[in-house]
Design a protein around this motif. Sequence first.
Motif, PDB file in Angstrom:
ATOM      1  N   LYS A  81       0.843  -1.206   0.000  1.00  0.00           N
ATOM      2  CA  LYS A  81       0.000   0.000   0.000  1.00  0.00           C
ATOM      3  C   LYS A  81       0.879   1.256   0.000  1.00  0.00           C
ATOM      4  N   VAL A  82       1.894   1.239   0.832  1.00  0.00           N
ATOM      5  CA  VAL A  82       2.796   2.397   0.908  1.00  0.00           C
ATOM      6  C   VAL A  82       3.450   2.638  -0.451  1.00  0.00           C
ATOM      7  N   MET A  83       3.840   1.542  -1.118  1.00  0.00           N
ATOM      8  CA  MET A  83       4.558   1.733  -2.379  1.00  0.00           C
ATOM      9  C   MET A  83       3.642   2.130  -3.525  1.00  0.00           C
ATOM     10  N   GLU A  84       2.361   1.801  -3.402  1.00  0.00           N
ATOM     11  CA  GLU A  84       1.413   2.394  -4.363  1.00  0.00           C
ATOM     12  C   GLU A  84       1.437   3.915  -4.218  1.00  0.00           C
ATOM     13  N   ALA A  85       1.494   4.365  -2.976  1.00  0.00           N
ATOM     14  CA  ALA A  85       1.486   5.810  -2.720  1.00  0.00           C
ATOM     15  C   ALA A  85       2.799   6.469  -3.141  1.00  0.00           C
ATOM     16  N   THR A  86       3.930   5.822  -2.865  1.00  0.00           N
ATOM     17  CA  THR A  86       5.209   6.453  -3.232  1.00  0.00           C
ATOM     18  C   THR A  86       5.346   6.516  -4.760  1.00  0.00           C
ATOM     19  N   ARG A  87       4.887   5.451  -5.440  1.00  0.00           N
ATOM     20  CA  ARG A  87       4.946   5.473  -6.907  1.00  0.00           C
ATOM     21  C   ARG A  87       4.010   6.538  -7.476  1.00  0.00           C
ATOM     22  N   ALA A  88       2.819   6.639  -6.884  1.00  0.00           N
ATOM     23  CA  ALA A  88       1.873   7.660  -7.349  1.00  0.00           C
ATOM     24  C   ALA A  88       2.451   9.057  -7.158  1.00  0.00           C
ATOM     25  N   ALA A  89       3.269   9.201  -6.097  1.00  0.00           N
ATOM     26  CA  ALA A  89       3.879  10.513  -5.838  1.00  0.00           C
ATOM     27  C   ALA A  89       5.100  10.740  -6.726  1.00  0.00           C
ATOM     28  N   PRO A  99      10.871   7.068  -7.111  1.00  0.00           N
ATOM     29  CA  PRO A  99      11.295   5.759  -7.633  1.00  0.00           C
ATOM     30  C   PRO A  99      11.576   4.776  -6.496  1.00  0.00           C
ATOM     31  N   ASP A 100      11.345   3.483  -6.792  1.00  0.00           N
ATOM     32  CA  ASP A 100      11.482   2.447  -5.765  1.00  0.00           C
ATOM     33  C   ASP A 100      12.865   2.452  -5.109  1.00  0.00           C
ATOM     34  N   GLU A 101      13.905   2.755  -5.857  1.00  0.00           N
ATOM     35  CA  GLU A 101      15.251   2.667  -5.283  1.00  0.00           C
ATOM     36  C   GLU A 101      15.524   3.748  -4.244  1.00  0.00           C
ATOM     37  N   ARG A 102      14.593   4.685  -4.088  1.00  0.00           N
ATOM     38  CA  ARG A 102      14.755   5.670  -3.001  1.00  0.00           C
ATOM     39  C   ARG A 102      14.042   5.234  -1.717  1.00  0.00           C
ATOM     40  N   ILE A 103      13.381   4.101  -1.770  1.00  0.00           N
ATOM     41  CA  ILE A 103      12.636   3.624  -0.603  1.00  0.00           C
ATOM     42  C   ILE A 103      13.507   2.683   0.230  1.00  0.00           C
TER      43      ILE A 103
END
Lengths: 290, 290
Positions: free
Chosen positions: B159-167, B170-174
């Motif tokens: 769920k969090v990564m849906e939000a970070t991608r929508a924002a 990029p995944d490699e910053r997570i």
Amino acid sequence: MPGVQQLLGAVAREGTFMEIIGEKINGTRKRVARAIAERDAGFIRDLARRQAEAGSAWLDVNAGTHPKQEPDDLVWLVENVQAVVETPLCLDSANPQALAVAIEAVEKTPMINSISGEPERLEGILPLAAEHGCRVIALAMDEKKIPETSAARVAVIHKVMEATRAAGIPDERIYVDPLAMTISTDVQSGLTFFETMRAIREAHPEVHFTAGLSNISFGLPARSYINRAFLTLALAAGLDCAILDPLDRELKAALIAAKLILGHDHHCLDYTRAYRAGLFNGAGGKANHE
Amino acid sequence: MPGVQQLLGAVAREGTFMEIIGEKINGTRKRVARAIAERDAGFIRDLARRQAEAGSAWLDVNAGTHPKQEPDDLVWLVENVQAVVETPLCLDSANPQALAVAIEAVEKTPMINSISGEPERLEGILPLAAEHGCRVIALAMDEKKIPETSAARVAVIHKVMEATRAAGIPDERIYVDPLAMTISTDVQSGLTFFETMRAIREAHPEVHFTAGLSNISFGLPARSYINRAFLTLALAAGLDCAILDPLDRELKAALIAAKLILGHDHHCLDYTRAYRAGLFNGAGGKANHE
């Protein structure tokens, strides 16, 4: 949680998280060789007693490398260790004659350390092991050469296990040593060890795994740190036995902490018991800040 | 040797075996809270300098939990740390207002510690992180509740990564924190952590993993042993970042030894360098026999 077994290898089976084979009664060590030569029973008995008290499941006895004296010396060691402790013995010899007389002298079924892919050793030792119901350490090496790759080590163990099965020794009596090479000459040594273990476990799920831990750190300073890291990671990869110095407090502390993290210390009983016994009072337990 | 990655998790990627986030400038610690309240710049600068010298890739700055003062206090911390070191900062706050002013004060792109599945936190922090190109620590928890099972934690991170991608982050910053619970209250805590990490890595191969290490040993004695075992095993499972005390010599020694065993220290350079620098001269390095 099945994924975890895969993730971190096969954490040792329930019940026997880890069997320690106490390594100190070894005739290739100078002080022990002298005690054997001088028939200094007190020195050997003291080593036996202290290693047993420190929780060894087995005591290794190695009479050194004088082929003629070895049978007598090994029997003398066996008798003196048995005079003071009830811990079963791990008869450490490649000499079938020495093993044959020592097996007659032991009170409890011993482990044999070791066989390898070498045909002479297999032919000389397997009938003894089968007849007496011994557990056997199997080194992943052939004719005294240690293969560099894990695939070649796995192939050696396949060959060894054909022979142990043919001799009627059940797989669960085999303790495979994947062999830890010196990491200072090969940075992949640890990974090769873990990969060998993984592949052998996949092919032979019933075998145990053991290792002489300290070879990996040979030639480097402050070896104890390296041995502890290796033990911790090897436990995660499925090591359920090791030949080590049970009187090394920091190594045992690392073992007990790893057991806790790996979910094998219910209610933290072993950990808190070790703490009360003073195991963590050693210097490494202090906050040690710059 | 592809099997090894699977066997022992995804050992941290080449190049960045492990980034340390220095944890000591944290206003929830009494001594630091006092330094903040008294504007004792010397104390903060000294903590910054020592943690940077000890090899921190990031320095965490946490101004404590007084919402009204937090923005001013955090900016004051940022300015004082930047006055003495060039290490980038990890802005440790759940308060978007404090983060917004601190981001304006930093010289290098900071990391943000942290978001979670909590919608308010996502809405308040993600736009800031996206706009400024920040890396973000994502806790595997929802609305301040930490799920017990790894499956539930994985669901939160999805769920969090849906939000970070929508924002647009990029995944490699997570940097996902799978969350290490106290092992004295749940013997499975370590395994749950590793399994959460494995499942998230499988679904999101680009993310990093971080953890506040020491929570796992809360409530037990001699915590340092537990933290070291956990760090060693977590590295094998793929941890490539951790929030820890870089001045803890024994913890760093364990880290360097694990890096060696895991095949990431070519020619043992880091190990021998650390040895020459005296890292292993601490008490834990001595043979410590009974």
